[in-house]
Enzyme design. Structure first.
Site, mmCIF file in Angstrom:
data_model
loop_
_atom_site.group_PDB
_atom_site.id
_atom_site.type_symbol
_atom_site.label_atom_id
_atom_site.label_comp_id
_atom_site.label_asym_id
_atom_site.label_seq_id
_atom_site.Cartn_x
_atom_site.Cartn_y
_atom_site.Cartn_z
ATOM 1 C CG ASP A 64 47.963 -16.437 29.157
ATOM 2 O OD1 ASP A 64 48.950 -15.722 28.916
ATOM 3 O OD2 ASP A 64 46.799 -16.055 28.945
ATOM 4 C CG HIS A 65 50.362 -15.545 25.458
ATOM 5 N ND1 HIS A 65 49.278 -15.297 26.255
ATOM 6 C CD2 HIS A 65 49.995 -15.164 24.206
ATOM 7 C CE1 HIS A 65 48.295 -14.793 25.513
ATOM 8 N NE2 HIS A 65 48.711 -14.700 24.266
ATOM 9 C CG ASP A 119 45.615 -11.367 24.128
ATOM 10 O OD1 ASP A 119 46.695 -11.996 24.092
ATOM 11 O OD2 ASP A 119 44.632 -11.675 23.422
ATOM 12 N NE ARG A 379 44.106 -13.049 15.789
ATOM 13 C CZ ARG A 379 44.379 -12.205 16.755
ATOM 14 N NH1 ARG A 379 45.445 -12.369 17.492
ATOM 15 N NH2 ARG A 379 43.601 -11.172 16.977
ATOM 16 C CB SER A 537 48.349 -10.072 18.054
ATOM 17 O OG SER A 537 49.486 -9.278 17.800
ATOM 18 N NE ARG A 539 52.021 -10.762 18.251
ATOM 19 C CZ ARG A 539 51.850 -11.814 17.436
ATOM 20 N NH1 ARG A 539 52.621 -11.971 16.393
ATOM 21 N NH2 ARG A 539 50.939 -12.726 17.680
#
Ligand code: MIC
Ligand code: SF4
Length: 648
Positions: A64-65, A119, A379, A537, A539
């Site tokens: 989806d990203h 996520d 964000r 995030s 990440r």
């Protein structure tokens, strides 16, 4: 004594540790989710663990990203994810099916279960009464391999909702109010549990907007009770069987109770460049708007989109405003199409994007120079939109719609039209055709690896002496978007040497080169930072890429939870100044020396650091659990897990 919801779920899932706030516990993980931008690394790490299949009740891999596919990289990663899912028993949600959090809420989340996702907005499923926590990819990989998930036993704060929202005020305004109260810092180790009479007035997608953006406060997660609203939502998803009631006991205890009267909330916005920079929409009145983006995992439910469609019906968006529309999922898109609202939105001038993260992550729809962009996402960090000098404001769908009509910031109540009533379908049109379930009968296929995919790099064991340079000194509230940008750079997520070139790109573009030079000279790099380092995030690239460039420690005034865990997982020491005054004394390029590091870390206690350039010493703390000490000494979790599996 009675129990709150969080205590109930944790008690049922506890594997190790004591239920004492601040102590490390290990919990059983029922479900995991990954998305493609963090998922490739997570599955590469999972593969390195040599587990034959995932051990969870359910693991879902979402694409989806990175769905823009400029160049071969994204498409190659998608193929890798699809093949790895098939091999290890993972459900795959194909590109086009929607944003992980929206789809997981619709199709998979279950009350009273635990979910760990790579996520930071994984807490979205807290709307279903699920304990849903964001984590780094490696922690998710470990959970898929059957390991517990470790966290500090949280402090539970009750947010007691009373009253009912007034017309034109919606769930986004509630969470913006929460952000105004709690801000984006100082909430590490806390869970927000919603309760009170106002809860019954909020549907599950509205609750999801609130739990989703709790991530911006930096809490471990946010959760709602599972009640009649939850049952109605699961029924609309043809998942009634997944319902379980979950409520706090009447005499449950909380660390703190904060009251919010829903009827007193006004339309709010988060001004640039932080989600806690809150003001009323009224006070922004008449600021011209260039772009409005409707969507993201925060506000792209059926109700959100239909509300805007109804407000816009028969009107065309203001000529100065570009209207970007990204539905949260294929289900939302199909339902608004079936019910005619998609036609209304298109007729009004909506530019229909894919059901994906898109604009939210800045990999498309960057606004014009010096733009004012109103977004329903979560964000608004500097530069995240892809345009460094743009001003991004976070708003509700209602406020977004008002600006679409007037071309400027407008309190939606000033439109002087009747607030549209949205009838939520009792049963949604459900089509899971884009979900691929692992086929047990099919022979295990080879995993596809395109040229963009490299093995996850490992760190070396912690040395006894660290000779290092302060390669960068940054201020408060440095987000992972500052540390390693997403947007146009995100296609290199599976290629660490390449992605590392962009560490701190938007803060100090020469950082990566400087760090490489220090590393080549045989020294380590150290990052010095202020409060709340690593916001935003999950990440883990914000740890992996600095590690690749030879960063061995970060000395900060304070850290955010997920980022601190990621640093430890990759063998980087998260150190906290004992005296915040020492932050002021240290300068970029100072040479630091830390001796007896292994000894002191193993024994516990504060570490003395010698600033050789300025000729003084100062102390930092590095409080680690026994498990974390082992990881740090080994130079990262992969080194330990790798060893363990080889030994078998
Ligand atoms: C985000 O909203 O910043 C992301 C992109 O979804 C990240 C994950 C990532 O960087 O891949 C998150 O929230 O964890
Ligand atoms: Fe995607 Fe944005 Fe949600 Fe992150 S915050 S998961 S980028 S929609």
């Amino acid at each position: 004594m009675g129990k709150n919801i969080v205590e109930k779920i944790l008690a049922r899932h506890l594997i190790s540790g004591n239920q004492v706030p601040g102590e490390e516990i290990g919990i059983r993980v029922d479900q995991t989710l990954t998305q493609d931008a963090t998922g490739t690394m997570a599955y590469l790490q999972f593969e390195a663990m040599n587990a034959p299949k995932v051990k969870t009740e359910l693991s879902v891999s979402y694409i989806d990203h990175n769905t823009i596919q400029v160049g071969f990289e994204n498409a190659d990663d998608h193929r890798y994810l699809q093949s790895v899912a098939q091999k290890y028993g993972i459900v795959l949600s194909r590109a086009g099916n929607g944003i992980c959090h929206q789809v997981h809420l619709e199709r998979f989340g279950k009350p009273a279960k635990t979910l760990i996702g790579s996520d930071s907005h994984t807490p979205t499923c807290g709307a279903l009464g699920m304990l849903a926590i964001g984590a780094g990819g490696l922690d998710v990989a470990l959970a898929m391999a059957g390991e517990p998930f470790y966290l500090l036993y949280p402090k539970v704060v009750k947010i007691n909702l009373t009253g009912r929202l007034k017309p034109w005020v919606s769930a986004k305004d509630v969470i913006l109010k929460v952000l105004e109260i709690f801000t984006t810092k100082g909430n590490v180790g806390t869970v927000f549990e919603y309760g009170g009479g106002g809860v019954a007035t909020l549907s599950v997608p509205e609750r999801a907007t609130i739990t989703n953006m709790g991530a911006e406060c930096g809490v471990t997660t946010s959760i709602f009770p599972s009640d009649e609203m939850t049952l109605a939502f699961l029924h609309s998803q043809k998942r009634k069987a997944d319902y379980a009631e979950l409520k706090a006991d009447k005499d449950a205890n909380y660390a703190k109770v904060v009251d919010i009267d829903l009827s007193k909330i006004e339309p709010l916005t988060a001004k640039p460049h932080s989600p806690d920079n809150i003001a009323t929409v009224k006070s922004m009145k008449n600021i011209p708007v260039n772009q409005v983006c409707l969507g993201s995992c925060t506000n792209s439910s059926y109700k959100d989109l239909v509300t805007v469609a109804k407000i816009l019906k028969g009107k065309v968006v203001h000529p100065e405003v570009s209207f970007i529309l990204a539905p949260g999922s294929k289900q939302v898109l199909e339902n608004i199409a079936r019910d005619g609202y998609l036609t209304d939105l298109i007729a009004s001038g909506a530019r229909l994007m894919e059901n994906a993260c898109g604009f939210c992550i800045g990999n498309s729809q960057s606004p014009q120079s010096e733009a004012v962009s109103l977004r329903t996402s979560n964000r608004n960090f500097l530069g995240r939109s892809g345009t460094m000098d743009a001003d991004v404001y976070l708003v509700s769908p209602e406020t977004a719609a008002a600006a679409l009509i007037t071309g400027k910031f407008t309190d939606p109540r000033d439109l002087k039209i009747v607030y549209p009533k949205v009838k939520i379908p009792e049963k949604f049109l459900i089509d899971d055709a884009m979900i691929i379930r692992p086929d047990k009968k099919k022979a295990v296929r080879e995993v596809y690896r395109g040229p963009n995919i490299g093995p996850p790099p490992k760190n070396s064991p912690l040395p006894e002496i660290i000779q290092a340079q302060v390669t960068i000194k940054v201020g408060d509230k440095i987000t992972t978007d500052h540390i390693i940008p997403a947007g146009a750079r995100m296609k290199y997520r599976s290629n660490i040497p390449k992605y590392s070139e962009f560490v701190f790109e938007n803060v100090d573009a020469s950082f990566a080169q400087r760090a490489k030079t220090v590393k080549e000279a045989g020294k380590f790099n150290i990052i010095v930072a202020g409060l709340s380092y690593g916001q935003g995030s999950s990440r883990e690239h914000a740890a992996i890429c600095p590690m690749y460039l030879g960063v061995r420690a970060v000395i900060a005034k304070s850290f955010e939870r997920i980022h601190a865990a990621n640093l430890i997982n990759f063998g980087i020491l998260p150190m906290t100044f004992l005296s915040e005054n020492d932050y002021g004394k240290i300068e970029q390029q100072d040479e630091l020396e830390i001796t007896d590091v292994r000894k002191i870390i193993a024994a516990g206690g504060n570490l003395p650091i010698r600033n050789k350039t300025r000729g003084y010493s100062f102390h930092v703390s590095c409080s680690l659990s026994a498990r974390q000490k082992e990881i740090i000494l080994a130079g990262g979790a992969l080194n330990i897990r790798g060893r363990a599996t080889q030994d078998k």
